[in-house]
Design a protein around this motif. Structure first.
Motif, PDB file in Angstrom:
ATOM      1  N   THR A 118       0.828  -1.207   0.000  1.00  0.00           N
ATOM      2  CA  THR A 118       0.000   0.000   0.000  1.00  0.00           C
ATOM      3  C   THR A 118       0.861   1.255   0.000  1.00  0.00           C
ATOM      4  O   THR A 118       0.585   2.229  -0.686  1.00  0.00           O
ATOM      5  CB  THR A 118      -0.928  -0.007   1.210  1.00  0.00           C
ATOM      6  OG1 THR A 118      -1.705  -1.194   1.200  1.00  0.00           O
ATOM      7  CG2 THR A 118      -1.846   1.206   1.187  1.00  0.00           C
ATOM      8  N   LYS A 119       1.956   1.257   0.747  1.00  0.00           N
ATOM      9  CA  LYS A 119       2.835   2.423   0.829  1.00  0.00           C
ATOM     10  C   LYS A 119       3.659   2.620  -0.435  1.00  0.00           C
ATOM     11  O   LYS A 119       4.059   3.712  -0.766  1.00  0.00           O
ATOM     12  CB  LYS A 119       3.771   2.284   2.029  1.00  0.00           C
ATOM     13  CG  LYS A 119       3.058   2.369   3.375  1.00  0.00           C
ATOM     14  CD  LYS A 119       4.030   2.234   4.508  1.00  0.00           C
ATOM     15  CE  LYS A 119       3.329   2.335   5.866  1.00  0.00           C
ATOM     16  NZ  LYS A 119       4.278   2.175   6.994  1.00  0.00           N
ATOM     17  N   SER A 120       3.940   1.516  -1.136  1.00  0.00           N
ATOM     18  CA  SER A 120       4.804   1.636  -2.319  1.00  0.00           C
ATOM     19  C   SER A 120       4.119   2.394  -3.449  1.00  0.00           C
ATOM     20  O   SER A 120       4.769   3.006  -4.279  1.00  0.00           O
ATOM     21  CB  SER A 120       5.227   0.248  -2.797  1.00  0.00           C
ATOM     22  OG  SER A 120       4.096  -0.475  -3.268  1.00  0.00           O
ATOM     23  N   ARG A 154       5.956   5.353  -5.606  1.00  0.00           N
ATOM     24  CA  ARG A 154       6.193   5.274  -7.054  1.00  0.00           C
ATOM     25  C   ARG A 154       5.664   6.527  -7.756  1.00  0.00           C
ATOM     26  O   ARG A 154       6.306   7.053  -8.668  1.00  0.00           O
ATOM     27  CB  ARG A 154       5.498   4.030  -7.615  1.00  0.00           C
ATOM     28  CG  ARG A 154       6.169   2.718  -7.250  1.00  0.00           C
ATOM     29  CD  ARG A 154       5.736   1.627  -8.202  1.00  0.00           C
ATOM     30  NE  ARG A 154       6.195   0.332  -7.739  1.00  0.00           N
ATOM     31  CZ  ARG A 154       5.417  -0.604  -7.222  1.00  0.00           C
ATOM     32  NH1 ARG A 154       4.115  -0.371  -7.102  1.00  0.00           N
ATOM     33  NH2 ARG A 154       5.901  -1.761  -6.848  1.00  0.00           N
ATOM     34  N   LEU A 155       4.460   6.990  -7.351  1.00  0.00           N
ATOM     35  CA  LEU A 155       3.891   8.198  -7.946  1.00  0.00           C
ATOM     36  C   LEU A 155       4.786   9.401  -7.698  1.00  0.00           C
ATOM     37  O   LEU A 155       5.024  10.205  -8.606  1.00  0.00           O
ATOM     38  CB  LEU A 155       2.503   8.433  -7.357  1.00  0.00           C
ATOM     39  CG  LEU A 155       1.752   9.675  -7.886  1.00  0.00           C
ATOM     40  CD1 LEU A 155       1.545   9.578  -9.391  1.00  0.00           C
ATOM     41  CD2 LEU A 155       0.430   9.834  -7.163  1.00  0.00           C
ATOM     42  N   VAL A 165       8.876  13.242  -9.779  1.00  0.00           N
ATOM     43  CA  VAL A 165      10.234  13.795  -9.710  1.00  0.00           C
ATOM     44  C   VAL A 165      10.962  13.582 -11.025  1.00  0.00           C
ATOM     45  O   VAL A 165      11.633  14.483 -11.552  1.00  0.00           O
ATOM     46  CB  VAL A 165      11.005  13.171  -8.544  1.00  0.00           C
ATOM     47  CG1 VAL A 165      12.490  13.544  -8.622  1.00  0.00           C
ATOM     48  CG2 VAL A 165      10.424  13.609  -7.214  1.00  0.00           C
ATOM     49  N   ILE A 166      10.830  12.372 -11.579  1.00  0.00           N
ATOM     50  CA  ILE A 166      11.522  12.056 -12.845  1.00  0.00           C
ATOM     51  C   ILE A 166      10.973  12.920 -13.976  1.00  0.00           C
ATOM     52  O   ILE A 166      11.721  13.457 -14.801  1.00  0.00           O
ATOM     53  CB  ILE A 166      11.378  10.553 -13.169  1.00  0.00           C
ATOM     54  CG1 ILE A 166      12.182   9.718 -12.159  1.00  0.00           C
ATOM     55  CG2 ILE A 166      11.862  10.264 -14.590  1.00  0.00           C
ATOM     56  CD1 ILE A 166      11.932   8.237 -12.250  1.00  0.00           C
TER      57      ILE A 166
END
Length: 351
Positions: free
Chosen positions: A14-16, A20-21, A26-27
């Motif tokens: 759930t935290k990942s 990722r978003l 950032v990318i």
């Protein structure tokens, strides 16, 4: 027990998702930043080559432009060229503009329009004719629109807290030093006839020696004016008088004291530079409800009140919006100005 284990196992997943978003954003931002920086640097390199080419250009052994201590920067949203002093010469006409320091800048989304800003005095000179004009202002702005390869298509100029003086006898003896809270000039091709030149003059709190303070705006079109300027920069006025000499769509207003003047019409100049034509002049007063109450009239603002009131009596009564007054027919014959049968003076020849 199995349910608790399931919760502990699902928690990291759930935290990942938000992580990722976040990393994805950032990318994306980093890629956009890198792409914009690359675009700016490409624009910078292209502009620097253009500036170097212009500065190196010579006509008849004379540099067209000089820019002392030039630096080009402006990252990230524009390109800005700084010069500690500058000079721009037109060897064909002999005119030169100089001053400094100055900043010239371009927005990246409008590379064809260059803007100029300075607070230093501006010196305009025609050495062969012995003419010079000094312009000062707390802020002097200019704008030039170019079309490929490097043709000037539109020019604008404005100055705040401006003074303008000239050493030309014909100009200086007639007008002296001009002062204004704001002055502006705009010149551009007529959209319907590309060879015609549209001109607009604006002034705020304009003072010229003994003439009362005025505010106003004047627009008109010089027929074939741009064509003459592009074809002969040594004597564009002479060529224009030969080709056309016509000014059409004169439309202007002026406030002097409590009176408002509106002018419309067309005029034509002979090859000797003498004006001929008919103009309609409206001399208007505010109505009683909107008139400014003044306990004392001053020559500096109301010095023309008497002559203008006398001129009003010669015209046809008229109402214009919330103002009332009269419309007077002004005729120009070889420079002589008349309102009906009353002589008003002469307009000097253009050359």
């Amino acid at each position: 027990m199995p349910a608790e284990t399931s919760q502990r196992i699902d928690s990291p997943k759930t935290k990942s998702g938000p992580r990722r978003l976040l990393w994805g954003l950032v990318i994306i931002c980093a890629l956009l930043f890198a792409g914009w920086s690359a675009f700016w640097y490409f624009s910078y390199s292209t502009t620097q080559k253009l500036v170097d080419r212009i500065v190196a250009r010579e006509v008849n052994g004379q540099r067209v432009m000089t820019c002392s201590d030039q630096t080009l920067g402006g990252y990230p949203v524009r390109l800005a060229l700084d010069c500690s002093s500058y000079a721009i010469r037109d060897p064909d006409s002999g005119w030169q503009i100089s001053g400094g320091p100055v900043q010239v800048y371009w927005q990246l989304n409008a590379p064809d329009r260059a803007s100029v800003e300075t607070s230093a005095p501006l010196h305009i000179e025609q050495a062969m004719l012995g003419q010079s004009i000094e312009v000062t202002g707390s802020r002097i702005l200019g704008s030039v629109m170019l079309t490929p390869p490097d043709v000037v298509r539109a020019v604008s100029f404005s100055a705040e807290d401006a003074t303008l003086s000239a050493n030309d006898t014909a100009f200086g003896s007639s007008f002296g030093t001009i002062r204004a809270d704001a002055l502006s000039v705009d010149a551009s091709p007529n959209p319907e006839a590309g060879g015609d030149l549209d001109l607009t003059f604006k002034a705020s709190e304009l003072s010229v020696d003994q003439i009362p303070i005025l505010n106003g705006e004047m627009t008109f079109t010089a027929v074939e004016g741009l064509s003459a300027l592009m074809r002969d920069r040594r004597d564009p006025t002479g060529l224009w008088l030969q080709q056309s000499g016509r000014i059409r769509n004169i439309d202007g207003w002026m406030q002097i004291g409590q009176k408002t003047l509106k002018l419309r019409g067309d005029i034509a100049f002979s090859q000797a530079g003498l004006a001929n034509g008919t103009l309609m002049l409206r001399i208007l007063n505010p109505n009683i409800d909107t008139a400014r109450i003044k306990s004392e009239l001053t020559a500096k603002r109301d010095g023309f009140n008497g002559p203008l009131t006398g001129l009003q009596l010669m015209g046809k009564p008229i109402k214009d919006g919330d103002m009332v007054g009269s419309e007077v027919k002004i005729t120009l014959t070889n420079g002589a100005i008349k309102a009906g049968f009353l002589p008003l003076g002469t307009l000097p020849p253009m050359r």
